[in-house]
Design an enzyme around this catalytic site. Structure first.
Site, PDB file in Angstrom:
ATOM      1  N   ASP A  84      51.824  33.686  17.719  1.00  0.00           N
ATOM      2  CA  ASP A  84      53.140  33.208  18.141  1.00  0.00           C
ATOM      3  C   ASP A  84      53.250  33.053  19.652  1.00  0.00           C
ATOM      4  O   ASP A  84      54.119  32.333  20.135  1.00  0.00           O
ATOM      5  CB  ASP A  84      54.239  34.129  17.599  1.00  0.00           C
ATOM      6  CG  ASP A  84      54.712  33.689  16.224  1.00  0.00           C
ATOM      7  OD1 ASP A  84      54.844  32.473  16.022  1.00  0.00           O
ATOM      8  OD2 ASP A  84      54.949  34.541  15.362  1.00  0.00           O
ATOM      9  N   GLU A 115      59.737  30.489  18.056  1.00  0.00           N
ATOM     10  CA  GLU A 115      58.444  31.147  18.216  1.00  0.00           C
ATOM     11  C   GLU A 115      58.458  32.149  19.376  1.00  0.00           C
ATOM     12  O   GLU A 115      57.903  33.239  19.274  1.00  0.00           O
ATOM     13  CB  GLU A 115      57.340  30.108  18.459  1.00  0.00           C
ATOM     14  CG  GLU A 115      57.181  29.080  17.347  1.00  0.00           C
ATOM     15  CD  GLU A 115      56.496  29.627  16.105  1.00  0.00           C
ATOM     16  OE1 GLU A 115      56.376  30.848  15.966  1.00  0.00           O
ATOM     17  OE2 GLU A 115      56.086  28.813  15.257  1.00  0.00           O
ATOM     18  N   HIS A 119      60.188  35.365  17.398  1.00  0.00           N
ATOM     19  CA  HIS A 119      59.003  35.996  16.830  1.00  0.00           C
ATOM     20  C   HIS A 119      58.301  36.915  17.822  1.00  0.00           C
ATOM     21  O   HIS A 119      58.012  38.072  17.505  1.00  0.00           O
ATOM     22  CB  HIS A 119      58.044  34.925  16.318  1.00  0.00           C
ATOM     23  CG  HIS A 119      58.659  34.018  15.303  1.00  0.00           C
ATOM     24  ND1 HIS A 119      57.992  32.960  14.730  1.00  0.00           N
ATOM     25  CD2 HIS A 119      59.899  34.000  14.748  1.00  0.00           C
ATOM     26  CE1 HIS A 119      58.777  32.350  13.865  1.00  0.00           C
ATOM     27  NE2 HIS A 119      59.949  32.956  13.870  1.00  0.00           N
ATOM     28  N   TYR A 123      57.851  41.145  17.549  1.00  0.00           N
ATOM     29  CA  TYR A 123      56.629  41.950  17.529  1.00  0.00           C
ATOM     30  C   TYR A 123      56.716  43.094  18.543  1.00  0.00           C
ATOM     31  O   TYR A 123      56.298  44.223  18.266  1.00  0.00           O
ATOM     32  CB  TYR A 123      55.417  41.076  17.829  1.00  0.00           C
ATOM     33  CG  TYR A 123      55.202  39.964  16.832  1.00  0.00           C
ATOM     34  CD1 TYR A 123      55.288  40.191  15.461  1.00  0.00           C
ATOM     35  CD2 TYR A 123      54.912  38.668  17.260  1.00  0.00           C
ATOM     36  CE1 TYR A 123      55.105  39.166  14.550  1.00  0.00           C
ATOM     37  CE2 TYR A 123      54.717  37.639  16.350  1.00  0.00           C
ATOM     38  CZ  TYR A 123      54.820  37.892  14.999  1.00  0.00           C
ATOM     39  OH  TYR A 123      54.629  36.872  14.092  1.00  0.00           O
ATOM     40  N   GLU A 201      50.226  27.706  10.888  1.00  0.00           N
ATOM     41  CA  GLU A 201      51.497  28.087  10.262  1.00  0.00           C
ATOM     42  C   GLU A 201      51.329  28.418   8.784  1.00  0.00           C
ATOM     43  O   GLU A 201      51.991  29.311   8.265  1.00  0.00           O
ATOM     44  CB  GLU A 201      52.512  26.943  10.410  1.00  0.00           C
ATOM     45  CG  GLU A 201      52.787  26.487  11.839  1.00  0.00           C
ATOM     46  CD  GLU A 201      53.814  27.357  12.545  1.00  0.00           C
ATOM     47  OE1 GLU A 201      54.064  28.476  12.073  1.00  0.00           O
ATOM     48  OE2 GLU A 201      54.358  26.911  13.568  1.00  0.00           O
ATOM     49  N   GLU A 236      58.304  30.188   9.735  1.00  0.00           N
ATOM     50  CA  GLU A 236      57.018  29.505   9.753  1.00  0.00           C
ATOM     51  C   GLU A 236      56.926  28.482   8.627  1.00  0.00           C
ATOM     52  O   GLU A 236      56.282  27.435   8.775  1.00  0.00           O
ATOM     53  CB  GLU A 236      55.859  30.509   9.634  1.00  0.00           C
ATOM     54  CG  GLU A 236      55.812  31.616  10.678  1.00  0.00           C
ATOM     55  CD  GLU A 236      55.709  31.122  12.113  1.00  0.00           C
ATOM     56  OE1 GLU A 236      55.741  29.899  12.343  1.00  0.00           O
ATOM     57  OE2 GLU A 236      55.600  31.966  13.017  1.00  0.00           O
ATOM     58  N   HIS A 239      58.440  25.407   9.890  1.00  0.00           N
ATOM     59  CA  HIS A 239      57.523  24.735  10.817  1.00  0.00           C
ATOM     60  C   HIS A 239      56.365  24.090  10.060  1.00  0.00           C
ATOM     61  O   HIS A 239      55.903  23.004  10.422  1.00  0.00           O
ATOM     62  CB  HIS A 239      56.992  25.733  11.844  1.00  0.00           C
ATOM     63  CG  HIS A 239      58.070  26.469  12.564  1.00  0.00           C
ATOM     64  ND1 HIS A 239      57.892  27.714  13.143  1.00  0.00           N
ATOM     65  CD2 HIS A 239      59.372  26.143  12.801  1.00  0.00           C
ATOM     66  CE1 HIS A 239      59.024  28.107  13.693  1.00  0.00           C
ATOM     67  NE2 HIS A 239      59.928  27.184  13.492  1.00  0.00           N
TER      68      HIS A 239
END
Length: 375
Positions: A84, A115, A119, A123, A201, A236, A239
């Site tokens: 990502d 992203e 994302h 994390y 993806e 995702e 995407h």
């Protein structure tokens, strides 16, 4: 090359890429309504990176999980962070700089936003909530050769395409002639980069997604991380659908100018899927090198990746390279992928699906108010 050009442009007659120029971002009449629809759907699935509670994950990771489970959990996040990070900057810096249509430019910006701002930050949120010093985990990533190998393979087509884009912009800026040979090459690199994203993806995330979901499915560990990855997976998939449609239009629409280049690139596409399967299998071996856990091991994970590749190739009209796993060998994974089909209040379940539902509910209320006034 200007960010805004005052000449009038009929964008309904422009190409997706390498068009006449840019001016007003208008959406009253668009050439490809499905691009604008994709943008709306992505924005309707908005969520906040730190909304999911992680207290149970901290307890599980630090008091319950075995060493091999901790190893798998950490390595998965380290790989997802790379994936990502690349997707957080690359779509706009490559495709965005040569996109012509306002609706294409808009959906690329939204794609980039999710992203990087969703994302990648999620994390970090996960790691902060299970590690006392998450910086060590980020720094350690650059010392893992298995991860570096995958990073080099995935970033390669992107880097090549990026350099072609820079050359193209330089030629345009300095009014230098652009040959048909150069345009053929940059179009091919665009297609290879787009296919690379399709595989990223649609395939590259899933060995990690499945490994974390397996910890939750088999032993009820790290439920917060699993929910976060389900939210990311939902994005995702949007995407992935976007790249599949872009590839289809570039392949089939003569006026986009990619049809011949696409046919010439098919052999390269097969090679990319073959390489991805081998690299993912090697990664899975590394991921489970310290041991497996209840409900999942390396061979099961490889079978699932084979199944995913089969589905992705069929979806874009390529004959699958491996037909040994047509049927999903891990059907329980579907409930994590399809989590947004059951809508409940976010504050009750930490499933962030209320924005789309809120919009739909408000539309119904507005319609009812209008009906009452007319009656």
């Amino acid at each position: 090359m200007n960010l805004y050009d005052n000449k009038k442009i009929d964008f309904t007659k422009e190409k997706m890429f390498f068009g006449e120029g840019r001016n007003t971002q208008r959406f009253d009449v668009v050439k490809y309504p499905w691009l604008d629809t994709s943008n709306d759907k992505q924005q309707g699935l908005d969520w906040k990176h730190d909304e999911v509670p992680m207290s149970q994950d901290y307890i599980d990771f630090n008091t319950k999980m075995l060493p091999q489970e901790k190893f798998i959990y950490t390595r998965v996040l380290q790989k997802l962070i790379f994936l990502d990070s690349l997707q957080g900057r690359a779509p706009f810096l490559t495709f965005g700089q040569i996109a012509t249509l306002p609706e294409l430019e808009g959906v690329i910006l939204t794609w980039t936003y999710f992203e990087s701002c969703k994302h990648s930050r999620t994390y970090t949120h996960n790691l902060r909530n299970v590690y006392n010093d998450p910086s060590k985990i980020f720094d350690e990533s650059f010392e893992i050769q298995e991860l570096i190998n995958i990073a080099d393979s995935i970033s390669g087509p992107y880097n090549t395409f990026y350099n072609y884009v820079i050359d193209y912009l330089y030629y345009k800026q300095h009014n230098l002639p652009i040959t048909n040979e150069f345009m053929y090459k940059i179009k091919k690199q665009l297609l290879l980069a787009l296919m690379n994203i399709n595989i990223l993806e649609g395939v590259r995330f899933y060995s990690g997604f499945g490994a974390i979901w397996g910890l939750t499915e088999g032993q009820a560990y790290v439920p917060g991380t699993s929910k976060n990855l389900s939210l990311i997976c939902r994005d995702e998939n949007q995407h992935l659908a976007l790249t599949q449609k872009l590839l289809s239009y570039l392949k089939n629409n003569e006026d986009e100018g990619f049809k011949e280049v696409y046919q010439d690139s098919i052999e390269d596409f097969y090679k990319m899927f073959e390489d991805a399967q081998k690299e993912e299998n090697d990664w899975i071996d590394y991921l489970f090198s310290q041991g497996s856990y209840i409900g999942l091991n390396a061979e099961m994970s490889k079978s699932y990746i084979s199944h995913i590749i089969y589905k992705r190739m069929k979806a874009i009209g390529l004959e699958p390279i491996d037909k040994s796993n047509v049927k999903n060998p891990l059907p329980w994974i579907n409930k994590y992928i399809q989590m947004d089909e059951t809508e409940v209040l976010a504050q009750e379940s930490s499933i962030i699906n209320y924005i789309t539902g809120g919009i739909n509910n408000q539309e119904e209320l507005d319609k009812q108010k209008l009906k009452n006034l007319l009656d």
